[in-house]
Design an enzyme around this catalytic site. Sequence first.
Site, short mmCIF file in Angstrom:
data_model
loop_
_atom_site.label_atom_id
_atom_site.label_comp_id
_atom_site.label_asym_id
_atom_site.label_seq_id
_atom_site.Cartn_x
_atom_site.Cartn_y
_atom_site.Cartn_z
N ARG A 264 -8.06 -15.35 16.23
CA ARG A 264 -9.28 -16.06 15.86
C ARG A 264 -8.96 -17.46 15.36
O ARG A 264 -8.04 -17.63 14.55
CB ARG A 264 -10.04 -15.28 14.78
CG ARG A 264 -10.42 -13.90 15.28
CD ARG A 264 -11.29 -13.15 14.30
NE ARG A 264 -11.58 -11.83 14.86
CZ ARG A 264 -12.30 -10.90 14.26
NH1 ARG A 264 -12.82 -11.14 13.05
NH2 ARG A 264 -12.51 -9.73 14.83
N ARG A 279 -6.91 -13.83 5.78
CA ARG A 279 -7.56 -14.49 6.92
C ARG A 279 -6.50 -15.17 7.77
O ARG A 279 -6.02 -16.24 7.42
CB ARG A 279 -8.59 -15.50 6.40
CG ARG A 279 -9.55 -16.04 7.44
CD ARG A 279 -10.61 -16.91 6.81
NE ARG A 279 -11.41 -16.16 5.84
CZ ARG A 279 -12.48 -15.43 6.17
NH1 ARG A 279 -12.87 -15.38 7.41
NH2 ARG A 279 -13.14 -14.77 5.25
N GLU A 351 -14.12 -7.06 2.73
CA GLU A 351 -14.33 -6.42 4.04
C GLU A 351 -13.01 -6.02 4.70
O GLU A 351 -12.06 -6.80 4.77
CB GLU A 351 -15.08 -7.40 4.97
CG GLU A 351 -15.25 -6.84 6.37
CD GLU A 351 -15.89 -7.84 7.33
OE1 GLU A 351 -16.52 -8.80 6.86
OE2 GLU A 351 -15.74 -7.64 8.54
N SER A 354 -15.84 -3.34 9.97
CA SER A 354 -17.23 -3.63 10.26
C SER A 354 -17.64 -2.71 11.39
O SER A 354 -17.04 -2.72 12.46
CB SER A 354 -17.35 -5.09 10.68
OG SER A 354 -18.69 -5.50 10.69
N ARG A 392 -5.33 -6.51 6.53
CA ARG A 392 -6.05 -6.37 5.26
C ARG A 392 -5.74 -5.03 4.61
O ARG A 392 -5.74 -4.91 3.38
CB ARG A 392 -7.55 -6.53 5.48
CG ARG A 392 -7.91 -7.97 5.79
CD ARG A 392 -9.39 -8.23 5.74
NE ARG A 392 -9.64 -9.64 6.09
CZ ARG A 392 -10.84 -10.20 6.14
NH1 ARG A 392 -11.92 -9.46 5.87
NH2 ARG A 392 -10.98 -11.46 6.44
#
Length: 427
Positions: A264, A279, A351, A354, A392
């Site tokens: 990403r 991130r 988070e 999801s 994560r």
Amino acid sequence: MIDRKDIRQHAAELEAALSRRGADVVGPHSAWARVAELDRIQRRLKTELETLQAERNRVSKLIGQKKRQGEDASREIADMSQLADRLRLLQGEARKAEEEFERVLLELPNPPLDSVPDGADEEDNVEIRRWGHPRSDQVPPHFEIGERLGILDFESGARIAGSRFTVLRGAAARLERALIQFMLDMHVDRHGYDEVWVPAIVNRRTMTGTGQLPKFADDLYKLEGEDAYLIPTAEVPVTNLYQDSILDVSQLPIRHCAYTPCFRREAGSAGRDVRGMIRQHQFDKVELVHLTLPERALEDLETLTSHAEAVLQELGLPYRVVELCAGDLGFSAQKTYDLEVWLPSQQRYREISSCSSFGQFQGRRAGIRYRSGKGKPQPVATLNGSGLAIGRCLVALLENGWQPDGSIEIPEVLIPYMGGLQRIANE
RNA sequence: GGAGAGAUGGCUGAGUGGUCGAAAGCGGCACCCUGCUAAGGUGUUACACGGGUUACCGUGUCGAGGGUUCGAAUCCCUCUCUCUCCGCCA
């Protein structure tokens, strides 16, 4: 993508739902108004075009007949020659209208379900449940823990690749691999998923099928000189495994899990989570993907979410489940649960998964349909969820497993995957 | 990267300018027949869009896009993909 017929038949409901998620519906120049207008224009041109084509086909057939019988058809041929010119013109117009319509339609997001709570952003998400007992003592952030143990190497990551890249060493590298293996085993052996291994580079059609394109090109890594992209999630290749195909109803539900790296660009998130590996531009993820009947989608979302939760429970990581409000929903989602893991250094939930139902939105875009009996093919419902984001998860394990002596306790279930290692410590 | 071959319906596979949405076979579905290790018979069986209350009608689609032609699965051009051989490579 939204059902074209619904644009005409359920305009008011759609507009209301789209507006709840903050889509561009206000005014005559909104995407919503344009899509309705373009639909009308496109259909009008098409009707006109088809009338001419019918005429052409009729006379051409007649010419064929006459010629076969040795009769003269020169008059018909002359007439048709004119008609052919007009046809060409109209064809061009009709095609342009169709393309324009498609272009705008593809940028309209999925309308949220009525049950999705109102709200503008993250602040308005609704907590559904909590699990586990968050530790409240002082725990250093994972990047300090990892650097002290010599297992997270941010400097090397930045040097060889850039910011938001990390090198894992020794036990952390092994932990990354252990987590992938552990999660895949769990979903395959206990939750009945069908494991797949897929390309991390896909073409434009595939990216469009799940909704990443055309609207979010800025978030993707594109290969130079090629119409190909690095995947931001396994959802893309796995869901599109069935693109442009008609499944028999007996094949449903299809449940795949897959490990892939994810890429990403994080274009809009400069300054957020700059330290550590929360991130990253590249991270690993085990993904769960369901293809199911539209009427089963909501039920399936609960199941899928529980499968992702099971991973956190097995690892003993405290978490909560929140339902995203309409304004926080992803482009293609009609309903989403986020799983948020407890990060003691930040004293908050972050988070880690999801889980979304997309309804028939992706099925329609990607051309994934099913047929039951003699019925017409219908778009399938799709769902997916992280089960889980590996990086994560590793962060959460470092912080939640941290001991005052600086070592990390490995959860029971991972020890076999760590070659018997029970604790990561400085030697 | 070089040379060659190919891309047709759920599958196999015919089809080189009009009667082709497309033979045949397989598979699927429906009905019929047969009491014996499930065989036979008949029929049916693509998708999308538009129109009509239904039977139905129209248009498009034979890898994609463009061209020639009154008319293209069929001829021409471009692209993509697949296969074979060579080179290279994990």
